[in-house]
Write an enzyme that holds these catalytic residues in place. Sequence first.
Site, short mmCIF file in Angstrom:
data_model
loop_
_atom_site.label_atom_id
_atom_site.label_comp_id
_atom_site.label_asym_id
_atom_site.label_seq_id
_atom_site.Cartn_x
_atom_site.Cartn_y
_atom_site.Cartn_z
CG ASN A 1 -1.82 1.17 1.33
OD1 ASN A 1 -2.47 1.52 0.34
ND2 ASN A 1 -1.91 1.81 2.49
CG HIS B 1 -0.58 6.36 4.78
ND1 HIS B 1 -1.96 6.39 4.84
CD2 HIS B 1 -0.14 7.22 5.74
CE1 HIS B 1 -2.33 7.22 5.79
NE2 HIS B 1 -1.26 7.75 6.36
CB SER C 1 5.19 5.43 4.06
OG SER C 1 5.54 6.54 4.86
CG ASP D 1 -2.56 3.69 6.96
OD1 ASP D 1 -2.55 3.11 5.86
OD2 ASP D 1 -3.39 4.56 7.25
C1 GRF Z 1 -2.73 8.65 -2.82
O1 GRF Z 1 -2.47 9.88 -2.23
C2 GRF Z 1 -2.41 7.53 -1.87
O2 GRF Z 1 -1.38 7.84 -0.99
C3 GRF Z 1 -3.69 7.38 -1.10
O3 GRF Z 1 -4.69 7.60 -2.06
C4 GRF Z 1 -4.20 8.46 -3.09
C5 GRF Z 1 -4.47 7.80 -4.41
O4 GRF Z 1 -4.27 8.67 -5.48
N1 GRF Z 1 -3.71 6.08 -0.48
P1 GRF Z 1 -4.43 8.15 -6.98
O5 GRF Z 1 -5.84 7.55 -7.11
O6 GRF Z 1 -3.36 7.13 -7.24
O7 GRF Z 1 -4.29 9.37 -7.84
#
Ligand code: GRF
Length: 212
Positions: free
Chosen positions: A106, A108, A135, A144
Amino acid sequence: MRAVVLISGSGSNLQAFIDQINAGQLDISIELVISNKADVFGLQRAQTAGISTAVVDHKAYDSRTAFDQALIDKIDSVEPKLIILAGFMRILTPDFVDHYQNRLINIHPSLLPKYPGTNTHQRALDAHDAMHGASVHFVVPEVDAGPIIIQGQMPILADDTASSLQQRIHKIEHQIYPTAVKWFANGRLSISDGRVLLDGENSVRQLQSLDV
Ligand code: GRF
């Protein structure tokens, strides 16, 4: 390496993978993109790139367990080695996480362990942090909280707002997420005592200061 990407939104991280794959810089094949929402731009990005898509709508299931089982069935139908959460906005059950132990990752938008959960940009501003970042981590049942593979950081500027931070953090994400996936695909990552090793060495979380 076969991969599945799970999204809920714009899919700009998905696009970063697609761009690097097309440029010959990332040796994975995205077999399927799954969204829990039907009308998101990320699905269009996948279709434009010729990648199969599926919608598994969480609202069609009466429990998290039933939704997660439907996701598992869909994911496992294409037999991926790696499952990539890229803006997937559902909390996954421990059973789901265990099913993909050490192959579910994932991204974050904070320098974990700071600011798990939502509103990370505003929380970094409110705390008057000097630095902010993103991260990539292996997923464990606690949200997370899994072992960190790589982090990218940048200074918070005097006139930054939550929205300007979000935009710059996205640029960081588009650099560090494909890097983490590349390491995984090349077999360079392992986990020991809850920490990620890169080439068998303690990676000090691979914190990178990026100019964005
Ligand atoms: C990103 O900021 C990620 O960190 C969070 O969700 C957002 C996804 O953005 N988990 P995208 O859909 O890849 O533009």
